[in-house]
Scaffold this motif. Structure first.
Motif, PDB file in Angstrom:
ATOM      1  N   ILE A  50      23.650  33.609  28.394  1.00 23.13           N
ATOM      2  CA  ILE A  50      24.660  32.543  28.399  1.00 23.13           C
ATOM      3  C   ILE A  50      25.611  32.708  29.589  1.00 23.13           C
ATOM      4  O   ILE A  50      26.054  31.735  30.179  1.00 23.13           O
ATOM      5  CB  ILE A  50      25.428  32.508  27.055  1.00 23.13           C
ATOM      6  CG1 ILE A  50      24.449  32.140  25.934  1.00 23.13           C
ATOM      7  CG2 ILE A  50      26.582  31.513  27.108  1.00 23.13           C
ATOM      8  CD1 ILE A  50      25.057  32.044  24.546  1.00 23.13           C
ATOM      9  N   ALA A  51      25.924  33.955  29.947  1.00 25.16           N
ATOM     10  CA  ALA A  51      26.739  34.257  31.140  1.00 25.16           C
ATOM     11  C   ALA A  51      28.077  33.520  31.189  1.00 25.16           C
ATOM     12  O   ALA A  51      28.364  32.821  32.167  1.00 25.16           O
ATOM     13  CB  ALA A  51      25.937  33.981  32.420  1.00 25.16           C
ATOM     14  N   ASN A  81      20.475  27.887  34.371  1.00 28.08           N
ATOM     15  CA  ASN A  81      21.110  28.261  33.106  1.00 28.08           C
ATOM     16  C   ASN A  81      20.855  27.161  32.066  1.00 28.08           C
ATOM     17  O   ASN A  81      20.872  25.974  32.393  1.00 28.08           O
ATOM     18  CB  ASN A  81      22.618  28.435  33.348  1.00 28.08           C
ATOM     19  CG  ASN A  81      23.358  28.953  32.127  1.00 28.08           C
ATOM     20  OD1 ASN A  81      23.570  28.234  31.157  1.00 28.08           O
ATOM     21  ND2 ASN A  81      23.736  30.218  32.182  1.00 28.08           N
ATOM     22  N   HIS A 112      17.344  33.620  28.412  1.00 33.59           N
ATOM     23  CA  HIS A 112      18.373  32.712  28.955  1.00 33.59           C
ATOM     24  C   HIS A 112      19.784  33.226  28.671  1.00 33.59           C
ATOM     25  O   HIS A 112      20.460  32.716  27.775  1.00 33.59           O
ATOM     26  CB  HIS A 112      18.222  31.312  28.336  1.00 33.59           C
ATOM     27  CG  HIS A 112      16.910  30.666  28.616  1.00 33.59           C
ATOM     28  ND1 HIS A 112      16.627  30.053  29.817  1.00 33.59           N
ATOM     29  CD2 HIS A 112      15.775  30.560  27.851  1.00 33.59           C
ATOM     30  CE1 HIS A 112      15.389  29.566  29.777  1.00 33.59           C
ATOM     31  NE2 HIS A 112      14.845  29.875  28.597  1.00 33.59           N
ATOM     32  N   ALA A 162      29.509  35.164  36.544  1.00 29.27           N
ATOM     33  CA  ALA A 162      28.512  36.199  36.257  1.00 29.27           C
ATOM     34  C   ALA A 162      28.178  37.050  37.485  1.00 29.27           C
ATOM     35  O   ALA A 162      27.891  38.238  37.367  1.00 29.27           O
ATOM     36  CB  ALA A 162      27.251  35.557  35.691  1.00 29.27           C
ATOM     37  N   ASP A 176      31.881  25.190  32.093  1.00 30.44           N
ATOM     38  CA  ASP A 176      32.539  26.347  31.471  1.00 30.44           C
ATOM     39  C   ASP A 176      34.038  26.392  31.752  1.00 30.44           C
ATOM     40  O   ASP A 176      34.826  26.831  30.911  1.00 30.44           O
ATOM     41  CB  ASP A 176      31.898  27.656  31.968  1.00 30.44           C
ATOM     42  CG  ASP A 176      30.610  27.988  31.209  1.00 30.44           C
ATOM     43  OD1 ASP A 176      30.315  27.304  30.210  1.00 30.44           O
ATOM     44  OD2 ASP A 176      29.911  28.950  31.610  1.00 30.44           O
ATOM     45  N   LYS A 212      22.654  25.929  29.886  1.00 32.56           N
ATOM     46  CA  LYS A 212      23.757  24.988  29.726  1.00 32.56           C
ATOM     47  C   LYS A 212      23.822  23.961  30.863  1.00 32.56           C
ATOM     48  O   LYS A 212      24.587  23.017  30.777  1.00 32.56           O
ATOM     49  CB  LYS A 212      25.081  25.760  29.652  1.00 32.56           C
ATOM     50  CG  LYS A 212      26.108  25.107  28.739  1.00 32.56           C
ATOM     51  CD  LYS A 212      27.458  25.776  28.871  1.00 32.56           C
ATOM     52  CE  LYS A 212      27.466  27.131  28.187  1.00 32.56           C
ATOM     53  NZ  LYS A 212      28.787  27.780  28.362  1.00 32.56           N
ATOM     54  N   SER A 213      23.039  24.145  31.911  1.00 32.40           N
ATOM     55  CA  SER A 213      22.998  23.136  32.973  1.00 32.40           C
ATOM     56  C   SER A 213      21.994  22.026  32.665  1.00 32.40           C
ATOM     57  O   SER A 213      21.894  21.053  33.400  1.00 32.40           O
ATOM     58  CB  SER A 213      22.631  23.780  34.321  1.00 32.40           C
ATOM     59  OG  SER A 213      23.695  24.562  34.812  1.00 32.40           O
ATOM     60  N   TYR A 223      26.768  24.294  34.985  1.00 35.16           N
ATOM     61  CA  TYR A 223      27.351  24.949  33.808  1.00 35.16           C
ATOM     62  C   TYR A 223      28.627  25.711  34.155  1.00 35.16           C
ATOM     63  O   TYR A 223      29.500  25.873  33.307  1.00 35.16           O
ATOM     64  CB  TYR A 223      26.325  25.885  33.131  1.00 35.16           C
ATOM     65  CG  TYR A 223      26.191  27.258  33.762  1.00 35.16           C
ATOM     66  CD1 TYR A 223      25.363  27.451  34.860  1.00 35.16           C
ATOM     67  CD2 TYR A 223      26.888  28.356  33.268  1.00 35.16           C
ATOM     68  CE1 TYR A 223      25.246  28.702  35.450  1.00 35.16           C
ATOM     69  CE2 TYR A 223      26.771  29.613  33.857  1.00 35.16           C
ATOM     70  CZ  TYR A 223      25.950  29.774  34.948  1.00 35.16           C
ATOM     71  OH  TYR A 223      25.843  31.008  35.533  1.00 35.16           O
ATOM     72  N   GLU A 224      28.756  26.126  35.425  1.00 34.98           N
ATOM     73  CA  GLU A 224      29.965  26.863  35.804  1.00 34.98           C
ATOM     74  C   GLU A 224      31.180  25.929  35.895  1.00 34.98           C
ATOM     75  O   GLU A 224      32.316  26.370  35.730  1.00 34.98           O
ATOM     76  CB  GLU A 224      29.747  27.592  37.127  1.00 34.98           C
ATOM     77  CG  GLU A 224      28.728  28.721  36.997  1.00 34.98           C
ATOM     78  CD  GLU A 224      28.376  29.358  38.338  1.00 34.98           C
ATOM     79  OE1 GLU A 224      28.314  30.598  38.395  1.00 34.98           O
ATOM     80  OE2 GLU A 224      28.161  28.624  39.317  1.00 34.98           O
ATOM     81  N   GLU A 266      27.242  26.084  40.016  1.00 33.55           N
ATOM     82  CA  GLU A 266      26.204  25.467  39.188  1.00 33.55           C
ATOM     83  C   GLU A 266      26.883  24.509  38.197  1.00 33.55           C
ATOM     84  O   GLU A 266      28.063  24.699  37.875  1.00 33.55           O
ATOM     85  CB  GLU A 266      25.459  26.547  38.398  1.00 33.55           C
ATOM     86  CG  GLU A 266      24.720  27.557  39.251  1.00 33.55           C
ATOM     87  CD  GLU A 266      23.562  26.924  40.005  1.00 33.55           C
ATOM     88  OE1 GLU A 266      22.888  26.052  39.423  1.00 33.55           O
ATOM     89  OE2 GLU A 266      23.361  27.287  41.171  1.00 33.55           O
TER      90      GLU A 266
END
Ligand code: SAH
Length: 342
Positions: A59-60, A2, A57, A83, A134, A4-5, A130-131, A128
């Motif tokens: 955003i999820a 992702n 990509h 997601a 988030d 954002k990662s 980004y998770e 991940e």
């Protein structure tokens, strides 16, 4: 991976490969770390680039499936759907020094501790980077409360997801992102010794917390399978090495369990074992988990245990329980939700 990662330097390289200038990467990074849910919100980007990014990509962002707010102390617990449909919990706690989010690092947990609701269904998968980010970002946005502190004490074993957790720390600490100081972040582990050593080598200014919950192998073996791989003396030796490498005092979490680890002898043994190690013991009254026969210690036993530690020169505090009315302890809300939806 992702978008954002990626760290800002990585994103800059990626954008260069896409034929985009460096300042575009910085714009996108800034937007993502503000918690936009769509590329259309990135108003200073050309439409074609927004369309390309949206196609390549996603955003999820996570979706709130449950939100429970304590009437007693303002603690808010979120159950997020990721997601892929899996759920994780995040808790926002309000302390005098600032708002603290407790985040999950895995979906479920492989460690098998006997008192913990998070591990009942085993490990589903690791989160991940980004998770994890988030959870901080969207808790702040949804609650409208600004987050100053983070604890990695939700569902999962952070050191079992080592690389992704380290990347998350770098992301959440970045000046162009949420800019949360490493000194305001605590990481808790049940005692994966080689990973404690690997973390020490990174020399981060985070606080390390160890889930000890027993003064010796006999007690720990009963409730924490990890102790069979890394017995208490090896664990405490790793803590000493960690202290030598980082000069950061170690926090020990000690869940007080009736008749199991709460005797005065246990307190004295703990004292002996911690000798010479700059330590702080955080006693946690056990939260009762439906599926477990273990019961919390009496107030009297907790007070007596604390006094023995304090008299022996180890600072010991009893953790204030927040959110007791909203299933706010690890893994309980996810478990309830999964049961209901089955
Ligand atoms: N896996 C990491 C991160 C989880 S942190 C670790 O073990 O440290 C969550 C903290 O709450 C840990 O100290 C954990 O042992 C503790 N905990 C889990 N279930 C609990 C319960 N029912 N009552 C009190 N503390 C509990």
């Amino acid at each position: 991976m992702n978008l954002k990662s990626h760290t800002l330097p990585e994103l800059t390289t990626l954008f260069k490969e896409m034929g985009q200038p460096a300042f575009r990467a910085k714009q996108v990074y800034t937007w993502l770390h503000r918690g936009v849910r769509t590329y259309d919100e990135m108003t200073n980007l050309p439409l074609t680039l927004r369309q390309q990014l949206a196609a390549e990509h996603p955003i999820a962002p996570p979706r709130v499936v449950r939100k429970q707010e304590s009437q007693r102390d303002g603690t808010i617990k979120y159950l997020w759907q990721l997601a892929d449909g899996n759920c994780v919990e995040t808790v926002l706690m309000r302390y005098h020094y600032g708002n603290t989010v407790c985040i999950s690092t895995e979906v479920g947990c492989p460690m098998g501790c006997a008192f913990c609701a998070s591990t009942l269904g085993g490990l589903v998968r690791r989160l991940e980077p980004y998770e994890m980010l988030d959870q901080v970002l969207f808790t702040q946005l949804d609650s409208g409360l600004s987050v100053s502190h983070i604890v990695l004490m939700g569902i999962g074993e952070p050191l079992d997801n080592f690389d992704n957790v380290l990347r998350f720390l770098e992301l959440v600490n970045s000046p162009e992102g949420m800019n949360i100081s490493m000194r305001h972040i605590s990481l808790s582990t049940c005692g994966l010794v080689p990973k404690i050593d690997a973390l020490a080598q990174k020399k981060l200014q985070i606080s390390l917390a160890i889930s000890l919950h027993g003064p010796n192998d006999a007690v720990r073996n009963q409730i924490m399978p990890v102790n069979k791989a890394y017995p208490i003396d090896e664990l405490l030796a790793a803590c000493r090495r960690y202290y030598e490498a980082t000069s950061r005092r170690i926090h020990f979490e000690y869940a007080m369990i009736d008749g199991l680890n709460d005797s005065p002898e246990a307190a004295r043994e703990l004292l002996r074992r911690l000798k010479g190690l700059p330590a702080h013991v955080n006693m946690i009254p056990l939260n009762h988990v439906e599926e477990s026969p273990l019961k919390p210690s009496s107030r009297k036993a907790v007070a007596a245990f604390q006094k023995i530690l304090e008299d022996g020169g180890v600072t010991a505090t009893v953790r204030r329980t927040l959110g007791g009315d909203i299933d706010a302890s690890c893994g309980q809300l996810r478990r309830k939700y999964n049961k209901q939806s089955q």
